[in-house]
Design an enzyme around this catalytic site. Sequence first.
Site, mmCIF file in Angstrom:
data_model
loop_
_atom_site.group_PDB
_atom_site.id
_atom_site.type_symbol
_atom_site.label_atom_id
_atom_site.label_comp_id
_atom_site.label_asym_id
_atom_site.label_seq_id
_atom_site.Cartn_x
_atom_site.Cartn_y
_atom_site.Cartn_z
ATOM 1 C CG HIS A 1 -3.022 -0.797 -7.086
ATOM 2 N ND1 HIS A 1 -3.407 -0.116 -5.959
ATOM 3 C CD2 HIS A 1 -3.007 -2.103 -6.724
ATOM 4 C CE1 HIS A 1 -3.639 -0.978 -4.966
ATOM 5 N NE2 HIS A 1 -3.394 -2.197 -5.416
ATOM 6 C CD GLU B 1 -2.883 3.264 -5.660
ATOM 7 O OE1 GLU B 1 -3.890 2.560 -5.957
ATOM 8 O OE2 GLU B 1 -1.834 2.771 -5.227
ATOM 9 N NE ARG C 1 -4.333 -1.189 -0.036
ATOM 10 C CZ ARG C 1 -4.558 -2.182 -0.889
ATOM 11 N NH1 ARG C 1 -3.586 -2.566 -1.716
ATOM 12 N NH2 ARG C 1 -5.723 -2.795 -0.927
#
Length: 331
Positions: free
Chosen positions: A291, A272, A243
């Site tokens: 991601h 994000e 993360r």
Amino acid sequence: MAVKKLRVHIENTRKKSGISNVTPELWEAACARHRALARQLDVTLGWNGDILDSALANAVAVIGVPAARDHLARRAPHLRWVHATSTGIDSLLPLGWLPRGVAFTNNSGAHGVKAEQYMTMAYNLLNSHMAAILSNQQRRVWKELFSPSISGKTAVVVGLGDLGEAAARAAKKIGLKVIGVRRSAQKSRYADKVVSYKQLDRVLPQADFVALAVPLTAETRGMINTKRLALLKPTAGVINIGRGPVVDLKALAARLRSGKLGGAVLDVVEPEPLPAASPLWATPNLIITPHISCDDGEHYIDITLDLWFANLARFFAGKTLHHRIDRKLGY
């Protein structure tokens, strides 16, 4: 006499990437792979809460965490199990919304194969100075940047869950020594040595690569900060597939700009999506991927549903579910 079936609701959201949604076609394919268990189910499938309240009235299990989670105990009086189709659940914490006595599981186990492949790539990208080479290409600069063999170097892998074990497996397969770091010093078959979080500062100076694969908790937020970055070799590389907030991104960027860190590969950042104006985009020796490191773009839901059906067999047998989250600890 008709056998009473288990009521299951599948909740999708169009806000998520398409690979995270359970379509009717994917559900039917999973049922064909698990016919005996599927025959015992009565399933509803909804999108963005369109049938949520009517489905919750009788649902015993829910796949996909609904966006509207208030008053679940009243709205879903028969609920016994909620399954998140992601491994990271930090956005769902705290779990005060979860009715007492209801099991909550995450998608741990769905990401390991893809994560191992990504980590193999990331280790080699950093070792071969690929970020600098790509930058030189964009500037039309011919500069010979030679790299050593990766074999024999050391990876410090922080977190040894599904993703961390994938990072450790990838490291071992390309000849790296692996030092694992986790809450306890419990051994791992993929690590040469395992230490606890309390010993992280002792092993960071040994790292040629630091692979971060921890969930976001109060304990891991800001774990890699200015002080710990200063413990690393100037040739070391940092990889984050956990993360974004686990790393102090401003401190990391400053370290890269100063030339005191060899490079970094970030698959997760904060926020994000990363805004176009973020200075991270122009940080030297940094590779950013959006991601996508751990999710199989073709078979993610197939893998997810196979894991869920395996847990369903345990549910019917009255056994403890795999990957159950502790409501107090959040992991």
